[in-house]
Structure formats: C-alpha cells, structure tokens
Write a protein that holds these residues in place. Structure first.
Motif, PDB file in Angstrom:
ATOM      1  N   PHE A 281      -2.686  -5.464  -2.375  1.00  0.00           N
ATOM      2  CA  PHE A 281      -2.385  -6.863  -2.671  1.00  0.00           C
ATOM      3  C   PHE A 281      -2.633  -7.749  -1.452  1.00  0.00           C
TER       4      PHE A 281
ATOM      5  N   ILE B  99       4.995  -7.818  -7.696  1.00  0.00           N
ATOM      6  CA  ILE B  99       4.584  -6.621  -6.963  1.00  0.00           C
ATOM      7  C   ILE B  99       5.643  -5.525  -7.100  1.00  0.00           C
TER       8      ILE B  99
ATOM      9  N   VAL C  70      -1.383  -5.292 -10.806  1.00  0.00           N
ATOM     10  CA  VAL C  70      -1.427  -5.844  -9.448  1.00  0.00           C
ATOM     11  C   VAL C  70      -2.790  -6.469  -9.165  1.00  0.00           C
TER      12      VAL C  70
ATOM     13  N   TRP D 286       1.025  -2.432  -1.694  1.00  0.00           N
ATOM     14  CA  TRP D 286       1.163  -3.637  -0.890  1.00  0.00           C
ATOM     15  C   TRP D 286      -0.122  -3.953  -0.123  1.00  0.00           C
TER      16      TRP D 286
END
Lengths: 406, 355
Positions: free
Chosen positions: B139, B284, B212, B136
């Motif tokens: 990203f 994701i 990703v 996360w």
C-alpha cells in the motif's frame, strides 16, 4: 470529393493562464490566498479547419503563433478550452524525438516502451524491431543504456521508432531538422512513403521550403488565428506577405547560417516588377535546353540603402529547390541610391531538359534581413525538342567500339 | 495570370503550336489535377485499411469514453511496470537484494525493539509482523510513488498523448511486483521458523489483495492528479502514511488491550457508538488481519514469565468475516476508483501546462 475527414478541428480555442508568480503548493496557496493573479492568454482563437484523409497539411506560423499548441490539442496532449478536435484513426505525435526515453533502460527496452507509448502492441513492435534498429543505424549499440548515447543516436532512435509506428495520422513538429544530411534524406523519403500509403500528415514548421516540398495544403497561423487555409504555394505566399507586413525577416533557404533572423522595421526598398527574357521570348513561350535566360528585377528605393543583395531561387514543380544564389555570393553587393533601378541576373545557359520552373526573387540586406520578395510571379518552361528524357540536359557523347578480335 | 496554354499532353511532344502567350504559361492546371488525382488515390488507400475509431479531444470527455482508451493502453501498463522494476533493480540480482535492504532493516529494528526492549510477547513475532508489513509495504509503496508519478514523468506527459491514468495504475502494478518479491522472503522466514500457515484459508489472500490494490489504485489516481497542482501533496502523504501505519495491527496484538479499549470508548462521546468502528473503517486493517489469519494463524499465546495467563493475539472472527470485510472494501474502493478517475479526467486537461 467525398473523402472522409481525418482530423476535424472544430472552432478550437485554447487559453493559457499566465501567473506573475505561480503558487504550486498548498502551503503557498494558503499563505497567498486570493492573491493568485493571472492574465489570460489565448494561444488559439477559433481555429477551424479540416484535414481530409490522405492529405498532408502544413501548419505555418512564426514563433509564438500557436502552431505547437494546435498540434498538442490535435494529438490530445492539451485539451482545448473551447471547441473540439475529432480525430479519425490512430494518431502518433512526434513533438519531441525520444520524448519517453528512459536513460536507465537499454535501447532495446526503450523501443518497446516508446512503441507502446505511441500506441503499438508488443507484437507490432517485435515485427518492426529490426527495421527500427536498421533505420536508426544503431545495430551495435542497441543493448547499451540510452544514457550513454550521443544526442545524434538518441534522436535517430526516436525518429526510427516514430516513423515505424505507422499510424493513420502522423503529427510532426519540426523534428526533421536533426541528424546529418543522409538521415534527413531518409526521413523525407519515409514521409513520402507515408503519403503514398494514404496516411494523413499534419506538419508544423516555419520552413516554407519544407511545406513546399511535402505538403498539399497549408494553414497559416498568426497569433492564434488562422489567416489562410489553402494550397501550399498560396499559403506560403500569404505567410511571406504576412511576415513582411509584420516586419519579420523571412527565412531565406540558402546556406546554413543565413537564415535571416533579424527584423526589418521598415521596407526602404521594394520590388516593382519582374520580367523573364530568353532568346525566343518574342516568338515562343518556352526555352529550349541550354538557352540563356535573363531575370530582370525592377526595384524602387525610398531612401538610400547600402549593401543590398538580390537573391534568386529556381523551384521545380514538385517544390524542390533546383538552384538558389544571391548577388553576395556572386560578389556583387550593391549600394542602392534613392530611386528606381533594375537588376539583371542572367543565366548564360539553362541546362534543363524539360518542365516548368518557378523563379522567386527577393531583396535582402547582407545580414539577411529580407526587404521584399516575389513568388509565383516568374515562371519559365523548358521544352525538349529531342527524344532524351529527364530533367537535366546533360551533354552526352556516345563512343562505341567493338573489341578488336585477334 | 490567365493561361491559354493548358493542354497537358503537349508538354511531352516536341514543339507545341506557336501560340503566343507569356512564359508564365501552362503547367499549373495540369499539376493541380494531377495532385487531386493523387489525393483521391491516397484516400482510397487509406480507406482500404479498414474502419477507424474516432477520438475526440475536448475540455470534457466523459469517463465512459476514457475507459476504453485505458483498456487499449494495457500493454503500455505492462511496459511501464517493467520499466519501473528494471530501473529500480538496475537489471541485476544484486540490485534486487539491495532494494530489499530498506524493508529488511525496518523489520530488524522493530523485531529487536519489540522482542528484547519492549517485549509484546507475541510468539513468532517476525511472521506476525511480516504478514502485516507485506500488505502495508504494498500500500505504502503504491501510494508514495503513485502520488509523484505524473510529476516525475512530466517529460512524457508533456510530449506524448496517452491515457495518463496508466502512470498511476502502473505505480500500483510495480508495488505489487515488489510485494511478490517480498513474499518470497516471507516464505523463507516461514520455512526457517517452520511456521505453518492455515492452508485451508489461503484463498482468502485473493479477495484481500484485490481489496488493498483497488483502494491503493483509487487513492493513487486521485493523489497523482492533485499533486500536479499542489506539489506538497507528496510530503503530506508521507506524514499521513507514517501515522496511518500505527493504525494497523502490525507490531502490536489487536486482541486484548487494544480491542477492549476500542470497544469501551465511543466516538467523540456519542452514545452507543464504538471506537472500533473507526478502527475498522481503515481499509488496510481488515486486509492486514486477513494476511495474519492466513500466514500467522496463532490465536493465543502464553507468556514465559506467567505461564497461566493466556494472551490473545488475534481476534476470533470466522473466515466469512474476513471474506465479507475484504469484499466490502473492494466494493467501496471500486466506487472510489471510479470517482478518482472522474476527478483525474477533470484535472488532466491542464497537466501539460502545469508541469
């Protein structure tokens, strides 16, 4: 000549939209939906010219004539609205020195970053690193963060990186006017070296003096359109005529602070004739070294003008300024009455050895507003009857003695 | 100005014949031909440097022509990433530690919250959460900094010509470097908790990372261009990312209640659809689950207060499921990236005036 074309500017037009109020966010756009009024402004209109490989071309124009927009289109920073520019070879644009410098990084890191921004590979930067540092004269500060540099150091580093890029085509926008005289000389020498290497240079300026010195040809821009493309000297003449016609002062290349920024609304006094006279005028078309020379400037005033200053420049065949002065410097300010007159500027001795020289004359006010200017109309040649060589007739006396032996 | 006096050689001899013309005489024609000769010589020297690539600057330049330029600027990409990291970490180890403070604090808050106050009974919750947070953060950092990058680098964009997509891609690059640093921290945690990853599935990280990063690149390239025209895009992105975070199984267990609920309901009451499709449409999510599969690798848990109930933590998908999901996301993202590059090319023309 079938030399290949390095830069082909093909009918390029560029439109800018001028907004009364610019809405740059989604929120504002929604709130003012349909109200985004704008006016079109054409910064460039059907500009079309070609630059041959190895040529140095100047772009002359007043502020706002579209010079910088043109360079940005050529270098690919802006895209033209219409038409296209085809560039053959690698191109580096120096629009602002030190433009991609990161204040947080050291000079060393910035050289690498800036080099790669300008299209150099790491290896190439490594090879030139020492040259760049030496050129910028920053050996002791290269590992300091750039934010601690003085503005002079900053600019020197920017130029050093840029000139060491060695692109096929170099695009320069008035960046030479930086640094001390010594550095400027180095920059000019570098540009000359670029020319000798057969690299193409596109050079924007409003200094006709630099164009005369450096450029082969020049393009004159006026409100986005090309008004002249031709050999440097001719283009400069067109540029000056254009400036006079539009009532803008010509920048007179004299001392600093005399760059004539005021505007002449009308031309109350003008030059009607120019004549050069030397002792042998009747019999031979050339001067001998150290002969005298008189420059006669005939003028006509359509109304009385106070504080009139006559100025004069002598320029050699490479375009370098040999000598410039004006009657203000000579302590002779003239109040011209209505009607005609003649100004005689006499050189008691012309200590030149050989070569052809152009004499440019003009009339301006004491404050620097140019009323009239004549170029390419007066020329004299000096012939050297002796066998010494060079351009200046220096007086030499030889005195040779053998050391007395005991 | 006519000149008869054109013989060049005469300049150097002492006295030319007394031809009576004006002093505005010779020199000029000799000079021009000299300059022409010089020009020819220069042209030859230019030609000697070998063939040169041509480049066209026009309102529309196709993506296919832009791609090679992008490739040529790959070293610039490296330098931009390096710059980003140097500026961020201020060139020091302490600066590097400092930059870890923010993610560490977030981690600590969630850990305390979901272990002591709202217990979710996930064993070794730190590892579970950290494997998700790694993805996360990669990203989020890429998209957040990437959205602002063209505007933030306005100084360069206005003055230097280079493929500007590089700026957006460099944001993804530096986010990846940040990811690598954080991975070290995860490693430390795993050793500290003596938590074994699934060594046999460790290769799955490669397709997952590719997926990703491709998705982040597509989004970043697109948003960085849009943000030049609509400056509040970056704020919108922040809000969307905040909501987005809850759509990944980072601090809650996917299997069990979440999974069952998603399977039970249909999308907008359309029959025979499942909300879980929507859940997995989030690119994701499968990547996060891949990371958890590799690093966390605990499928079920027993709670301490009810020893006989088995709580599912992760789903029982096979390794191939993860591989296919990641490859599918990678494929779609590459198509999106292509589209984003096309949009970027269209919008790029006015960057220098908009900034």
């Amino acid at each position: 000549m079938a030399a290949p074309i390095a830069v082909d500017v093909d009918d390029v037009s560029k439109r800018f939209r001028l907004y009364n109020e610019k809405y740059q966010s989604l929120k504002e756009r929604l709130l003012h939906a349909g109200q985004n009024r704008h006016e079109d402004f054409w910064a460039l209109r059907n500009v079309d010219f070609e630059v041959v490989e190895g040529e140095t071309v100047g772009v002359l124009g007043r502020n706002g004539s579209g010079k910088s927009t043109l360079l940005k289109c050529v270098s690919g920073i802006l895209q033209p609205t219409d038409g296209k520019v085809v560039v053959r070879g690698t191109l580096a644009a120096l629009l602002e020195l030190g433009a991609g410098f990161q204040p947080e990084l050291s000079g060393r890191d910035n050289i690498y970053l800036n080099g790669s921004l300008l299209g150099l590979s790491t290896k190439e930067v490594e090879r030139r690193f020492d040259d760049i540092v030496a050129f910028a004269e920053l050996e002791h500060f290269i590992d300091n963060q750039v934010k601690f540099y003085s503005s002079g150091m900053f600019v020197r580093l920017g130029f050093a990186v840029a000139v060491n890029v060695e692109p096929d085509i170099l695009v320069i926008d008035e960046v030479l006017a930086v640094g001390d005289e010594n550095f400027q000389r180095k920059c000019l020498a570098r540009i000359k070296q670029f020319q000798d290497d057969g690299r193409t240079i596109l050079f924007v300026t409003h200094s006709s003096e630099l164009v005369r010195q450096i450029c082969d040809r020049a393009v004159v821009l006026s409100s986005g359109s090309v008004i002249e493309v031709g050999p440097a000297a001719e283009a400069i003449k067109v540029y000056h005529d254009h400036l006079l016609a539009t009532g803008t002062a010509v920048d007179v290349p004299l001392g600093p602070g005399e760059d004539g920024t005021a505007e002449a609304a009308h031309r109350p006094i003008r030059i009607t004739g120019l004549d050069l006279e030397h002792p042998g005028s009747g019999s031979r078309p050339y001067l001998l070294p150290n002969e005298s020379l008189s420059v006669h400037v005939m003028f006509e005033a359509s109304e009385p003008v106070d504080d009139v200053v006559f100025f004069l420049e002598v320029i050699d065949q490479r375009g370098e300024l040999v000598f410039a002065t004006d009657t203000d410097i000579l302590g002779q300010v003239f109040d011209a009455p209505l009607g005609g007159g003649r100004a005689d500027l006499t050189f008691e001795r012309v200590p030149l050895l050989e070569g052809a020289y152009d004499v440019h004359v003009g009339i301006k006010s004491r404050s620097g507003v140019v009323y009239d200017r004549r170029e390419q109309e007066g020329r004299f040649e000096v012939m050297n009857p002796g066998r010494s060589r060079g351009s200046v007739a220096l007086e030499v006396r030889a005195d040779i003695q053998a050391a007395t032996l005991r | 100005m006519t000149d008869v006096h054109a013989d060049v050689g005469a300049e150097h001899t002492a006295a030319p014949e007394g031809a009576a013309d004006e002093e505005q005489g010779g020199g000029a024609p000799a000079l021009i031909s000299q300059r022409e000769l010089e020009l020819v010589a220069r042209g030859e020297r230019a030609a000697a440097r070998g063939p040169k690539a041509t480049r066209t600057v026009a309102a529309r330049v196709s993506v296919w022509k832009r791609m090679p330029e992008l490739w040529r600027a790959r070293e610039l990409f490296v330098f931009l990433v390096r710059k980003e990291i140097k500026v961020k970490y201020k060139n020091s180890f302490l600066g590097f530690l400092w930059s870890m403070l923010n993610p560490a604090l977030t981690l600590a808050v969630f850990y305390v919250l979901f272990t002591f106050f709202l217990p979710n009974h996930i064993p070794n919750f730190v590892i579970y959460m950290f494997s998700a947070m790694l993805v996360w953060n990669l990203f989020q950092t890429a998209v957040l900094s990437g959205t602002q990058t063209v505007v933030a680098n306005g100084g360069i964009v206005k003055k230097v010509a280079f493929p500007r997509e590089i700026l957006a891609l460099a944001s993804v690059g530096s986010a990846f470097m940040f990811f690598l640093f954080q991975s070290i921290v995860l490693l430390v945690f795993m050793v500290a908790f003596w938590h074994r990853p699934d060594w046999g599935a460790i290769w799955l990280i490669i397709p997952a990372l590719a997926a990703v990063m491709a998705f982040a690149a597509a989004l970043t390239v697109f948003l960085s261009a849009v943000n030049v025209y609509l400056r509040d895009t970056q704020h919108l992105v922040e809000v969307v990312l905040m909501a987005w975070f809850w759509a990944i199984p980072g601090i809650y267990a996917f299997s069990g209640r979440v999974h069952d609920g998603l399977v039970k309901h249909s999308i907008f009451f359309i029959p025979r659809t499942h909300l879980i499709w929507l859940y997995f449409a989030n690119p994701i999510t499968p990547v996060v689950m891949t990371f958890q599969r590799v690093f966390y690798n605990i499928w079920t848990a027993r709670t301490t207060n009810a020893p006989h109930t088995v709580i599912p933590v992760m789903s029982h998908y096979g390794i191939l499921w993860y591989l296919f999901a990641d490859l599918a996301i990678f494929g779609v993202s590459m198509a999106l990236l292509f589209g984003a590059l096309v949009v970027f090319g269209r919008l790029e023309g006015n960057f220098a005036e908009e900034l």
